[in-house]
Write an enzyme that holds these catalytic residues in place. Structure first.
Site, mmCIF file in Angstrom:
data_model
loop_
_atom_site.group_PDB
_atom_site.id
_atom_site.type_symbol
_atom_site.label_atom_id
_atom_site.label_comp_id
_atom_site.label_asym_id
_atom_site.label_seq_id
_atom_site.Cartn_x
_atom_site.Cartn_y
_atom_site.Cartn_z
ATOM 1 N N SER A 60 0.766 -1.252 0.000
ATOM 2 C CA SER A 60 0.000 0.000 0.000
ATOM 3 C C SER A 60 0.795 1.301 0.000
ATOM 4 C CB SER A 60 -1.025 0.028 1.141
ATOM 5 O OG SER A 60 -0.495 0.348 2.372
ATOM 6 N N GLN A 79 0.908 4.682 1.431
ATOM 7 C CA GLN A 79 0.339 5.059 2.723
ATOM 8 C C GLN A 79 1.166 6.134 3.402
ATOM 9 O OE1 GLN A 79 1.833 2.047 5.998
ATOM 10 N NE2 GLN A 79 0.956 0.861 4.295
ATOM 11 N N HIS A 89 1.344 7.897 7.766
ATOM 12 C CA HIS A 89 0.810 7.829 9.122
ATOM 13 C C HIS A 89 0.648 9.238 9.682
ATOM 14 C CE1 HIS A 89 1.514 3.597 8.803
ATOM 15 N NE2 HIS A 89 2.808 3.787 8.612
ATOM 16 N N HIS A 142 4.892 6.426 1.653
ATOM 17 C CA HIS A 142 5.790 5.288 1.510
ATOM 18 C C HIS A 142 5.007 4.026 1.165
ATOM 19 C CE1 HIS A 142 4.482 5.018 5.746
ATOM 20 N NE2 HIS A 142 4.670 3.704 5.636
ATOM 21 N N ARG A 194 -4.330 5.133 3.680
ATOM 22 C CA ARG A 194 -3.924 4.450 2.445
ATOM 23 C C ARG A 194 -4.612 5.060 1.231
ATOM 24 N NH1 ARG A 194 -5.078 0.631 6.361
ATOM 25 N NH2 ARG A 194 -3.309 -0.673 7.005
ATOM 26 N N LYS A 239 -7.429 -2.715 1.181
ATOM 27 C CA LYS A 239 -8.013 -2.136 2.390
ATOM 28 C C LYS A 239 -8.661 -0.780 2.108
ATOM 29 C CE LYS A 239 -4.913 -4.485 5.655
ATOM 30 N NZ LYS A 239 -3.970 -4.302 6.781
#
Length: 422
Positions: A108, A110, A112, A275, A294, A300
Site C-alpha cells: 500500500s 500510505q 501515518h 511510503h 492508504r 483495504k
C-alpha cells in the site's frame, strides 16, 4: 502472578497474503526455528512476526511457572518493568511494537498521521482509525529491501512527465507547468507538487485505468523488442501492475523515490511521509498504533482526500531517505538506530565469533530482544531460570536488568533489541 523481570516470549505470527512463503521468508525461518524441511513444507505466507503487547497480537509469556499470561497483562500488573520515565511518559503502556516483516508483494501507498491528526481522525472515523496515537516507523533491512519513500527530486518527476505521456495525461498540463515553473522556490514547489499528486490521485477510474493499460502495453512491447524501458520505470511498473492491475498506485512510482536498502541500512518513516514496502525482509519498530492512511496498492480502506491533504510535499533524493545509524560509544558490538521520536530506539548487537561471553547492558527501559543468528545460554538474576537462545528466540528484559550470554555457536551472534531511550 509472580514478578519475574526477564523471560522468553511466544509471539504472534500474521499470515497476510502479501507475505513470503517458504525459505524466502525470514519470518518463517525465525518462527520455525530454521528447520529447512519445516519451512519448505509449510506453504502459508509468513508476513509478520509481532513482538510486543499490541491487543491484536499480544505476546504470550513462555514460562510454565507463570500462569498463562500475555505480555500486556503482565506489564499492566507490573508497570515498573517499563522503567520510571517510560511508565510515566506513556501511561504505563509499552510504547512500541517490534516486528519482522517478509514482504513478497507491495504493501500500500500510505502515510501515518501525527498525533493531532490521529486524534481528529479517530474522533471522526473510529472504524478506520482505531486509536488517537501517531505511528512513526523504522525499517531496518535484513535482506536487500525495496520500498517507496518520499517525493523524488522535482527534476526526476519532470523527467517522467516528459517521457511517460500516460502519466502526464493524469497530472494535466496546468499542474505539470506549475511544477516546472516553481522549480527552485521551496513554497511554490511544494504547492505545485501537491496539486500534481492530488490531480493524479483523484482521476476518474476509467481515465486512469485506460492510461495504465496503454502504458503497460507500451512498456511490455518495448521490452519485448529489446528496448530500454528505464525512462518509464518499466520493470517496477510491470511488477506492481501484475500485483495490483488497474490500481492508481502503479503511477506513484513516478512521484516517489525507489529506495533500495542493503542489509543493516534503515529508513525512518515519520508523520506524513508517503511510503510503501515493495519487497524484502526487515526489522520494523513503530509506535503502538493502528493508524494508517492508504490510497493505493491495497485491498483495504482507501482515504485519498486525507492522504493528499496530509502529506509532506518536500522533494528529496532517494539517498536522503536512508536513516543514519551510529556506533554505540560504550559498546563496539552495538549499532544504534535512534529516530527523532521518543517512542522507540533499535539496537543491532553483533557479537564476533571470538567473543564467548557477552553482557546485554541494562537500560532504563523495558526492551525486547530478538535472536537473528547464533546460539547462547542467557542468564540473569531477574529470570526464573537460564534461557536457551537460538534463531527466533524472543526475550523480554525489564528496565535496568542485564542479561549474560554464554555463546555456544561458532560464528558469533546477531540480535536486535527494541527499547525506549528517553
Amino acid at each position: 502472578m509472580e514478578e519475574v523481570r526477564v523471560f522468553p516470549l511466544t509471539c504472534a505470527v500474521q499470515n497476510y497474503a502479501w507475505g513470503k512463503i517458504g525459505l524466502d521468508s525470514e519470518v518463517a525461518k525465525l518462527v520455525l526455528g530454521g528447520d529447512p524441511v519445516a519451512v519448505i513444507e509449510d506453504r502459508k505466507p509468513y508476513a509478520e512476526l509481532w513482538m510486543g503487547a499490541h491487543p491484536k497480537g499480544d505476546a504470550q509469556i513462555k514460562d510454565n511457572r507463570i500462569a498463562q499470561t500475555t505480555l500486556g497483562q503482565w506489564v499492566a500488573h507490573f508497570p515498573a518493568c517499563l522503567g520510571s520515565k517510560v511508565k510515566d511518559t506513556f501511561q504505563g503502556q509499552l510504547p512500541f511494537l517490534f516486528k519482522v516483516l517478509s514482504v513478497n508483494t507491495a504493501l500500500s501507498i500510505q502515510a501515518h498521521p501525527n498525533r493531532e491528526l490521529a486524534a481528529r481522525l479517530h474522533a471522526q472515523f473510529p472504524e478506520h482509525y482505531p486509536d488517537n496515537n501517531h505511528k512513526p516507523e523504522m525499517a531496518i533491512a535484513l535482506t536487500r529491501f525495496q520500498g517507496l519513500c518520499g517525493f523524488r527530486p522535482v527534476e526526476e518527476i519532470l523527467g517522467f512527465l516528459k517521457s511517460v505521456p500516460e502519466f502526464h495525461a493524469l497530472v494535466g498540463n496546468e499542474a505539470a507547468e506549475e511544477l516546472r515553473c516553481g522549480a527552485g522556490d521551496v513554497v511554490r514547489t511544494s504547492q505545485a507538487l501537491k496539486k500534481c499528486f492530488t490531480r493524479m490521485m483523484n482521476c476518474e477510474k476509467k481515465v486512469f485505468v485506460d492510461q495504465l493499460n496503454m502504458l503497460v502495453k507500451r512498456v511490455t512491447e518495448e521490452g519485448a523488442a529489446g528496448k530500454d524501458t528505464s525512462s518509464s520505470n518499466g520493470d517496477l511498473l510491470l511488477r506492481l501492475h501484475s500485483q495490483y492491475p488497474g490500481d492508481i498506485g502503479c503511477f506513484s512510482i513516478y512521484f516517489l523515490n525507489h529506495v533500495v536498502l542493503d542489509p543493516g541500512q534503515a529508513m525512518f518513516l515519520g508523520a506524513n511521509e508517503p511510503h510503501a514496502y515493495l519487497y524484502g525482509d526487515c526489522i520494523e519498530c513503530m509506535a503502538c498504533s493502528d493508524n494508517t492512511v492508504r490510497a493505493g496498492l491495497t485491498p483495504k480502506y482507501i482515504d485519498v482526500n486525507t492522504l493528499c491533504e496530509m502529506l509532506n510535499y518536500s522533494p528529496a533524493p532517494a539517498a536522503a531517505k536512508i536513516f543514519p545509524c551510529v556506533q554505540d560509544a560504550s559498546d563496539p558490538c552495538v549499532t544504534l538506530y535512534d529516530p527523532p521520536v521518543p517512542d522507540f530506539t533499535v539496537m543491532r548487537i553483533q557479537v564476533p565469533a571470538s567473543v564467548k561471553q557477552y553482557t546485554v547492558a541494562p537500560v532504563d527501559s523495558a526492551s525486547i530482544l530478538l535472536v537473528i543468528e547464533g546460539e547462547a545460554t542467557a542468564t540473569s538474576a531477574a529470570a526464573l531460570s537460564d534461557v536457551t537462545l537460538r534463531r527466533g528466540t524472543v526475550l523480554f528484559v525489564s528496565a535496568n536488568e542485564s542479561v549474560s550470554l554464554h555463546i555456544t555457536s561458532q560464528t558469533g551472534m546477531t540480535l536486535f533489541r527494541a527499547c525506549c531511550l528517553l
